[in-house]
Motif scaffolding. Structure first.
Motif, PDB file in Angstrom:
ATOM      1  N   ALA A   1       0.675  -1.422  -0.465  1.00 41.30           N
ATOM      2  CA  ALA A   1      -0.101  -0.075  -0.002  1.00 41.30           C
ATOM      3  C   ALA A   1       0.852   1.480  -0.151  1.00 41.30           C
ATOM      4  N   ILE A   2       1.691   1.265   0.962  1.00 38.78           N
ATOM      5  CA  ILE A   2       2.569   2.060   1.026  1.00 38.78           C
ATOM      6  C   ILE A   2       3.837   2.531  -0.867  1.00 38.78           C
ATOM      7  N   LYS A   3       3.988   1.220  -1.335  1.00 40.34           N
ATOM      8  CA  LYS A   3       4.389   1.477  -2.469  1.00 40.34           C
ATOM      9  C   LYS A   3       3.908   1.835  -3.857  1.00 40.34           C
ATOM     10  N   ARG A   4       2.467   1.694  -2.889  1.00 36.47           N
ATOM     11  CA  ARG A   4       0.817   2.154  -4.088  1.00 36.47           C
ATOM     12  C   ARG A   4       0.915   3.804  -3.946  1.00 36.47           C
ATOM     13  N   GLU A   5       1.159   3.549  -3.051  1.00 32.99           N
ATOM     14  CA  GLU A   5       0.728   5.146  -2.648  1.00 32.99           C
ATOM     15  C   GLU A   5       2.013   5.894  -3.475  1.00 32.99           C
ATOM     16  N   LYS A   6       3.214   5.770  -2.705  1.00 35.92           N
ATOM     17  CA  LYS A   6       4.033   6.555  -3.331  1.00 35.92           C
ATOM     18  C   LYS A   6       4.197   6.726  -4.978  1.00 35.92           C
ATOM     19  N   TYR A   7       4.064   5.549  -5.296  1.00 39.85           N
ATOM     20  CA  TYR A   7       3.304   6.139  -6.970  1.00 39.85           C
ATOM     21  C   TYR A   7       2.336   6.713  -7.868  1.00 39.85           C
ATOM     22  N   PHE A   8       1.231   6.887  -6.890  1.00 45.40           N
ATOM     23  CA  PHE A   8       0.860   7.621  -6.804  1.00 45.40           C
ATOM     24  C   PHE A   8       1.055   9.304  -7.214  1.00 45.40           C
ATOM     25  N   LYS A   9       2.009   9.489  -6.309  1.00 53.03           N
ATOM     26  CA  LYS A   9       2.097  10.656  -5.869  1.00 53.03           C
ATOM     27  C   LYS A   9       3.388  11.544  -6.881  1.00 53.03           C
ATOM     28  N   THR A  10       3.548   9.945  -7.888  1.00 55.83           N
ATOM     29  CA  THR A  10       5.142  10.567  -9.401  1.00 55.83           C
ATOM     30  C   THR A  10       4.316  11.093 -10.004  1.00 55.83           C
ATOM     31  N   HIS A  11       4.639  11.605 -11.004  1.00 55.51           N
ATOM     32  CA  HIS A  11       3.802  11.932 -11.997  1.00 55.51           C
ATOM     33  C   HIS A  11       3.484  10.453 -12.613  1.00 55.51           C
ATOM     34  N   TYR A  12       3.792   9.919 -13.164  1.00 57.40           N
ATOM     35  CA  TYR A  12       3.724   8.944 -14.096  1.00 57.40           C
ATOM     36  C   TYR A  12       1.831   7.844 -13.461  1.00 57.40           C
ATOM     37  N   GLY A  13       2.301   8.082 -11.914  1.00 66.13           N
ATOM     38  CA  GLY A  13       0.891   7.752 -11.443  1.00 66.13           C
ATOM     39  C   GLY A  13       0.205   8.383 -11.139  1.00 66.13           C
ATOM     40  N   ARG A  14       0.288   9.856 -11.110  1.00 66.84           N
ATOM     41  CA  ARG A  14      -0.841  10.407 -11.004  1.00 66.84           C
ATOM     42  C   ARG A  14      -1.601  10.308 -13.203  1.00 66.84           C
ATOM     43  N   MET A  15      -0.853  10.307 -14.116  1.00 65.72           N
ATOM     44  CA  MET A  15      -1.711  10.240 -15.715  1.00 65.72           C
ATOM     45  C   MET A  15      -1.910   8.531 -15.231  1.00 65.72           C
ATOM     46  N   PHE A  16      -1.594   7.909 -14.085  1.00 65.33           N
ATOM     47  CA  PHE A  16      -2.468   6.269 -14.450  1.00 65.33           C
ATOM     48  C   PHE A  16      -3.749   6.841 -13.543  1.00 65.33           C
ATOM     49  N   ILE A  17      -4.041   8.256 -12.777  1.00 60.48           N
ATOM     50  CA  ILE A  17      -4.786   7.764 -12.118  1.00 60.48           C
ATOM     51  C   ILE A  17      -5.914   8.404 -13.509  1.00 60.48           C
ATOM     52  N   LYS A  18      -5.583   9.702 -13.952  1.00 60.57           N
ATOM     53  CA  LYS A  18      -6.191  10.289 -14.891  1.00 60.57           C
ATOM     54  C   LYS A  18      -6.745   9.642 -15.759  1.00 60.57           C
ATOM     55  N   ASN A  19      -5.729   8.805 -16.527  1.00 59.24           N
ATOM     56  CA  ASN A  19      -6.685   7.279 -17.545  1.00 59.24           C
ATOM     57  C   ASN A  19      -7.615   6.638 -17.158  1.00 59.24           C
ATOM     58  N   ARG A  20      -7.039   6.361 -16.249  1.00 55.64           N
ATOM     59  CA  ARG A  20      -8.327   5.098 -15.426  1.00 55.64           C
ATOM     60  C   ARG A  20      -9.123   5.632 -15.359  1.00 55.64           C
ATOM     61  N   LEU A  21      -9.625   6.955 -14.445  1.00 56.91           N
ATOM     62  CA  LEU A  21     -10.582   7.570 -14.797  1.00 56.91           C
ATOM     63  C   LEU A  21     -10.586   8.852 -15.574  1.00 56.91           C
ATOM     64  N   LYS A  22     -10.374   8.087 -16.891  1.00 57.39           N
ATOM     65  CA  LYS A  22     -10.531   9.818 -17.881  1.00 57.39           C
ATOM     66  C   LYS A  22     -12.045  10.083 -18.132  1.00 57.39           C
ATOM     67  N   THR A  23     -12.932   8.762 -18.009  1.00 59.95           N
ATOM     68  CA  THR A  23     -13.948   9.777 -18.240  1.00 59.95           C
ATOM     69  C   THR A  23     -14.751   9.889 -17.324  1.00 59.95           C
ATOM     70  N   TRP A  24     -14.504  10.362 -15.512  1.00 63.37           N
ATOM     71  CA  TRP A  24     -15.300  10.196 -14.769  1.00 63.37           C
ATOM     72  C   TRP A  24     -14.612  11.787 -14.677  1.00 63.37           C
ATOM     73  N   PHE A  25     -12.925  12.293 -14.632  1.00 63.57           N
ATOM     74  CA  PHE A  25     -12.536  13.666 -15.223  1.00 63.57           C
ATOM     75  C   PHE A  25     -13.446  14.248 -16.449  1.00 63.57           C
ATOM     76  N   GLU A  26     -13.403  13.760 -17.326  1.00 60.52           N
ATOM     77  CA  GLU A  26     -14.448  14.024 -18.366  1.00 60.52           C
ATOM     78  C   GLU A  26     -15.643  14.555 -18.564  1.00 60.52           C
ATOM     79  N   ASN A  27     -16.461  14.301 -17.319  1.00 58.79           N
ATOM     80  CA  ASN A  27     -17.702  14.450 -16.759  1.00 58.79           C
ATOM     81  C   ASN A  27     -17.230  15.914 -16.030  1.00 58.79           C
ATOM     82  N   ARG A  28     -16.321  15.396 -15.432  1.00 58.04           N
ATOM     83  CA  ARG A  28     -16.492  16.801 -14.510  1.00 58.04           C
ATOM     84  C   ARG A  28     -15.857  17.598 -15.237  1.00 58.04           C
ATOM     85  N   ALA A  29     -15.439  18.247 -16.490  1.00 55.33           N
ATOM     86  CA  ALA A  29     -15.035  19.390 -16.880  1.00 55.33           C
ATOM     87  C   ALA A  29     -16.402  19.787 -17.647  1.00 55.33           C
ATOM     88  N   GLY A  30     -17.960  19.066 -17.939  1.00 57.89           N
ATOM     89  CA  GLY A  30     -18.375  19.870 -18.325  1.00 57.89           C
ATOM     90  C   GLY A  30     -19.131  19.035 -19.449  1.00 57.89           C
TER      91      GLY A  30
END
Length: 87
Positions: free
Chosen positions: A58-87
């Motif tokens: 869990a700690i290893k995943r937390e550290k990964y998600f805090k990196t640029h690549y980890g944040r890109m993973f989240i944004k790609n994984r939840l792409k539709t959710w983020f698109e719907n937030r934008a309008g």
């Protein structure tokens, strides 16, 4: 079990990443303003979490998600959710 989780701040549009052994309790603490690092960023939405059998995973995943690549993973994984937030 341990959880790595991602919160979305509706106030500033930024992500917060953490890990915990009790996800429901930790989210409740965030919602009530009991966590110093997110107190001023409420309201928060739990947008993603992963379950890990070991604390170090869990700690290893937390550290990964805090990196640029980890944040890109989240944004790609939840792409539709983020698109719907934008309008």
């Amino acid at each position: 079990m341990y959880y790595t989780y991602v919160l979305y701040s509706e106030k500033d549009g930024k992500l917060y990443v953490g890990y915990t052994e009790d996800l429901k309790l930790r989210i409740s603490q965030h919602d009530k303003g009991l966590v110093q690092s997110t107190k001023s960023r409420r309201p928060l939405i739990l947008i993603y979490y992963e379950v890990c059998c070991e604390k170090w995973d869990a700690i290893k995943r937390e550290k990964y998600f805090k990196t640029h690549y980890g944040r890109m993973f989240i944004k790609n994984r939840l792409k539709t959710w983020f698109e719907n937030r934008a309008g």
